[in-house]
Scaffold this motif. Structure first.
Motif, PDB file in Angstrom:
ATOM      1  N   PHE A 139       0.832  -1.206   0.000  1.00  0.00           N
ATOM      2  CA  PHE A 139       0.000   0.000   0.000  1.00  0.00           C
ATOM      3  C   PHE A 139       0.867   1.258   0.000  1.00  0.00           C
ATOM      4  CE2 PHE A 139      -2.052   3.369   2.537  1.00  0.00           C
ATOM      5  CZ  PHE A 139      -3.160   3.621   1.741  1.00  0.00           C
ATOM      6  N   MET A 140       1.876   1.286   0.872  1.00  0.00           N
ATOM      7  CA  MET A 140       2.725   2.473   0.990  1.00  0.00           C
ATOM      8  C   MET A 140       3.530   2.733  -0.278  1.00  0.00           C
ATOM      9  SD  MET A 140       4.251   2.417   4.861  1.00  0.00           S
ATOM     10  CE  MET A 140       3.237   2.955   6.244  1.00  0.00           C
ATOM     11  N   THR A 141       4.103   1.686  -0.851  1.00  0.00           N
ATOM     12  CA  THR A 141       4.929   1.880  -2.043  1.00  0.00           C
ATOM     13  C   THR A 141       4.079   2.245  -3.262  1.00  0.00           C
ATOM     14  OG1 THR A 141       4.911  -0.535  -2.355  1.00  0.00           O
ATOM     15  CG2 THR A 141       6.832   0.419  -1.288  1.00  0.00           C
ATOM     16  N   THR A 142       2.873   1.703  -3.332  1.00  0.00           N
ATOM     17  CA  THR A 142       1.969   2.091  -4.418  1.00  0.00           C
ATOM     18  C   THR A 142       1.625   3.573  -4.311  1.00  0.00           C
ATOM     19  OG1 THR A 142       0.999  -0.134  -4.506  1.00  0.00           O
ATOM     20  CG2 THR A 142      -0.263   1.653  -5.506  1.00  0.00           C
ATOM     21  N   ILE A 163       5.449  12.438   8.001  1.00  0.00           N
ATOM     22  CA  ILE A 163       4.858  11.985   9.262  1.00  0.00           C
ATOM     23  C   ILE A 163       4.485  10.509   9.180  1.00  0.00           C
ATOM     24  CG2 ILE A 163       2.847  12.200  10.781  1.00  0.00           C
ATOM     25  CD1 ILE A 163       2.866  15.206  10.198  1.00  0.00           C
ATOM     26  N   GLY A 164       3.856  10.119   8.081  1.00  0.00           N
ATOM     27  CA  GLY A 164       3.413   8.734   7.931  1.00  0.00           C
ATOM     28  C   GLY A 164       4.560   7.739   7.996  1.00  0.00           C
ATOM     29  N   LYS A 165       5.653   8.045   7.287  1.00  0.00           N
ATOM     30  CA  LYS A 165       6.782   7.113   7.244  1.00  0.00           C
ATOM     31  C   LYS A 165       7.546   7.088   8.570  1.00  0.00           C
ATOM     32  CE  LYS A 165       6.112   5.949   2.958  1.00  0.00           C
ATOM     33  NZ  LYS A 165       6.945   6.470   1.865  1.00  0.00           N
ATOM     34  N   MET A 166       7.787   8.257   9.158  1.00  0.00           N
ATOM     35  CA  MET A 166       8.560   8.303  10.396  1.00  0.00           C
ATOM     36  C   MET A 166       7.783   7.699  11.572  1.00  0.00           C
ATOM     37  SD  MET A 166      11.372   9.398   9.313  1.00  0.00           S
ATOM     38  CE  MET A 166      12.433   9.921  10.656  1.00  0.00           C
ATOM     39  N   VAL A 167       6.486   7.961  11.619  1.00  0.00           N
ATOM     40  CA  VAL A 167       5.671   7.327  12.663  1.00  0.00           C
ATOM     41  C   VAL A 167       5.618   5.822  12.425  1.00  0.00           C
ATOM     42  CG1 VAL A 167       3.344   7.123  13.629  1.00  0.00           C
ATOM     43  CG2 VAL A 167       4.291   9.380  13.145  1.00  0.00           C
ATOM     44  N   GLY A 168       5.589   5.426  11.159  1.00  0.00           N
ATOM     45  CA  GLY A 168       5.622   4.001  10.838  1.00  0.00           C
ATOM     46  C   GLY A 168       6.886   3.341  11.364  1.00  0.00           C
ATOM     47  N   ALA A 169       8.022   4.030  11.231  1.00  0.00           N
ATOM     48  CA  ALA A 169       9.287   3.504  11.750  1.00  0.00           C
ATOM     49  C   ALA A 169       9.263   3.444  13.276  1.00  0.00           C
ATOM     50  CB  ALA A 169      10.446   4.376  11.274  1.00  0.00           C
ATOM     51  N   LEU A 170       8.640   4.449  13.900  1.00  0.00           N
ATOM     52  CA  LEU A 170       8.508   4.441  15.362  1.00  0.00           C
ATOM     53  C   LEU A 170       7.638   3.272  15.814  1.00  0.00           C
ATOM     54  CD1 LEU A 170       8.894   5.648  18.167  1.00  0.00           C
ATOM     55  CD2 LEU A 170       6.992   7.218  17.687  1.00  0.00           C
ATOM     56  N   ILE A 187       0.284 -12.685  18.053  1.00  0.00           N
ATOM     57  CA  ILE A 187      -0.118 -11.945  16.849  1.00  0.00           C
ATOM     58  C   ILE A 187      -0.639 -10.552  17.192  1.00  0.00           C
ATOM     59  CG2 ILE A 187      -1.810 -11.885  14.970  1.00  0.00           C
ATOM     60  CD1 ILE A 187      -1.520 -14.870  14.688  1.00  0.00           C
ATOM     61  N   ILE A 188      -1.382 -10.444  18.291  1.00  0.00           N
ATOM     62  CA  ILE A 188      -1.944  -9.146  18.687  1.00  0.00           C
ATOM     63  C   ILE A 188      -0.830  -8.139  18.976  1.00  0.00           C
ATOM     64  CG2 ILE A 188      -3.276  -7.941  20.459  1.00  0.00           C
ATOM     65  CD1 ILE A 188      -5.013 -10.425  20.718  1.00  0.00           C
ATOM     66  N   SER A 189       0.221  -8.579  19.670  1.00  0.00           N
ATOM     67  CA  SER A 189       1.322  -7.668  20.001  1.00  0.00           C
ATOM     68  C   SER A 189       2.076  -7.223  18.753  1.00  0.00           C
ATOM     69  CB  SER A 189       2.288  -8.340  20.985  1.00  0.00           C
ATOM     70  OG  SER A 189       2.900  -9.475  20.403  1.00  0.00           O
ATOM     71  N   TRP A 190       2.073  -8.042  17.711  1.00  0.00           N
ATOM     72  CA  TRP A 190       2.706  -7.669  16.450  1.00  0.00           C
ATOM     73  C   TRP A 190       1.848  -6.679  15.663  1.00  0.00           C
ATOM     74  CZ3 TRP A 190       7.386  -8.056  14.457  1.00  0.00           C
ATOM     75  CH2 TRP A 190       8.275  -9.037  14.933  1.00  0.00           C
ATOM     76  N   MET A 191       0.538  -6.868  15.690  1.00  0.00           N
ATOM     77  CA  MET A 191      -0.341  -6.097  14.812  1.00  0.00           C
ATOM     78  C   MET A 191      -0.933  -4.839  15.453  1.00  0.00           C
ATOM     79  SD  MET A 191      -2.291  -9.366  13.043  1.00  0.00           S
ATOM     80  CE  MET A 191      -3.288  -8.383  11.929  1.00  0.00           C
ATOM     81  N   MET A 192      -1.193  -4.884  16.766  1.00  0.00           N
ATOM     82  CA  MET A 192      -1.881  -3.775  17.416  1.00  0.00           C
ATOM     83  C   MET A 192      -1.139  -2.445  17.328  1.00  0.00           C
ATOM     84  SD  MET A 192      -4.678  -2.882  18.695  1.00  0.00           S
ATOM     85  CE  MET A 192      -5.430  -4.493  18.936  1.00  0.00           C
ATOM     86  N   THR A 198      -1.558   3.669  12.840  1.00  0.00           N
ATOM     87  CA  THR A 198      -2.254   4.128  11.636  1.00  0.00           C
ATOM     88  C   THR A 198      -3.335   5.139  11.990  1.00  0.00           C
ATOM     89  OG1 THR A 198      -1.836   2.020  10.507  1.00  0.00           O
ATOM     90  CG2 THR A 198      -3.621   3.395   9.651  1.00  0.00           C
ATOM     91  N   ILE A 199      -4.035   4.890  13.091  1.00  0.00           N
ATOM     92  CA  ILE A 199      -5.057   5.835  13.558  1.00  0.00           C
ATOM     93  C   ILE A 199      -4.408   7.178  13.892  1.00  0.00           C
ATOM     94  CG2 ILE A 199      -6.717   6.327  15.402  1.00  0.00           C
ATOM     95  CD1 ILE A 199      -7.203   3.287  15.575  1.00  0.00           C
ATOM     96  N   TYR A 200      -3.234   7.127  14.527  1.00  0.00           N
ATOM     97  CA  TYR A 200      -2.506   8.351  14.878  1.00  0.00           C
ATOM     98  C   TYR A 200      -2.077   9.108  13.621  1.00  0.00           C
ATOM     99  CZ  TYR A 200       1.167  11.360  16.809  1.00  0.00           C
ATOM    100  OH  TYR A 200       1.945  12.438  17.147  1.00  0.00           O
ATOM    101  N   ILE A 201      -1.616   8.382  12.613  1.00  0.00           N
ATOM    102  CA  ILE A 201      -1.195   9.005  11.353  1.00  0.00           C
ATOM    103  C   ILE A 201      -2.380   9.679  10.666  1.00  0.00           C
ATOM    104  CG2 ILE A 201      -0.344   8.530   9.017  1.00  0.00           C
ATOM    105  CD1 ILE A 201       1.357   6.273  10.282  1.00  0.00           C
ATOM    106  N   VAL A 202      -3.524   8.995  10.646  1.00  0.00           N
ATOM    107  CA  VAL A 202      -4.737   9.564  10.048  1.00  0.00           C
ATOM    108  C   VAL A 202      -5.134  10.840  10.781  1.00  0.00           C
ATOM    109  CG1 VAL A 202      -7.213   9.201   9.688  1.00  0.00           C
ATOM    110  CG2 VAL A 202      -5.596   7.363   9.164  1.00  0.00           C
ATOM    111  N   TYR A 203      -5.019  10.816  12.108  1.00  0.00           N
ATOM    112  CA  TYR A 203      -5.330  12.005  12.922  1.00  0.00           C
ATOM    113  C   TYR A 203      -4.462  13.191  12.511  1.00  0.00           C
ATOM    114  CZ  TYR A 203      -4.661  15.185  16.875  1.00  0.00           C
ATOM    115  OH  TYR A 203      -4.513  16.303  17.650  1.00  0.00           O
TER     116      TYR A 203
END
Length: 218
Positions: A139-142, A163-170, A187-192, A198-203
């Protein structure tokens, strides 16, 4: 050999800790301030060093892990492209390096999704994680290439991409702390963290858009 690997892991963890602390700090301080920029540089150094050390570790005896190797590449992509996004404040065209970075991650995203689908079809544990993070990468590379194609028109969106990329790295750093540091590896600890991040980035994207529109009108 194992002693050398342990030393590398400790160095990897140290720089990962630097990235985690400075990353959180850069989120808390005023955006664009001198302190924010300094913390951002330390975050970049910490994350890149930590990830680069992790890549060979993932291929060493008794430590082979293709998933962590690909996640390391994903994190490197996020950090580098997040930093390069700032350059679109002054330029209106993507260069070869921009496209190479996004193209490489696009390839590895397809690899992750393919491995994930194979694992899921063959009931191999945690295959969903390959698909989940590979999907994010795809999704990001597209979106990157859509941005590059219309960079002169969309260059005002550089801050959103930064912001999106740097927060993604964080998010990657926080996830590593939860999984490796605390030892919660489900799995939850990996995905949550990715979902909440993502919600923070959208905000933040919604918060900065009105300012841009007002700037254009002015």
């Amino acid at each position: 050999m194992e002693t050398t690997i342990k030393i590398l892991i400790y160095i990897h963890a140290f720089f990962g800790g630097v990235g985690l602390m400075t990353g959180i700090g850069s989120v808390l301080v005023k955006k664009g301030s001198s302190l924010h920029k300094k913390m951002g540089k330390l975050f970049t150094i910490g994350m890149l060093t930590s990830c680069l050390i992790s890549l060979p570790i993932c291929w060493l005896p008794n430590h082979q892990n293709i998933f962590l190797f690909l996640i390391g590449l994903f994190t490197i992509y996020l950090v580098i492209s997040g930093n390069r996004a700032s350059s679109f404040k002054y330029k209106s065209k993507a260069d070869f390096i921009d496209k190479l970075i996004s193209g490489s991650m696009l390839f590895f995203s397809v690899v992750m999704i393919s491995i994930g689908l194979y694992c899921q079809l063959n009931a191999i544990e945690n295959g969903i994680l390959f698909t989940f993070f590979g999907g994010f990468g795809l999704f990001m590379t597209t979106k990157d290439f859509i941005f590059y194609k219309n960079a002169s028109e969309f260059n005002k969106k550089w801050l959103s991409k930064h912001i999106g990329k740097m927060v993604g790295a964080l998010i990657a750093s926080i996830t590593a702390f939860i999984v490796a540091g605390i030892g919660i590896g489900n799995i939850i600890s990996w995905m949550m963290p990715s979902i909440l991040g993502t919600i923070y980035i959208v905000y933040w994207n919604r918060k900065i858009v009105p300012k841009k529109e007002n700037l254009v009108k002015a």
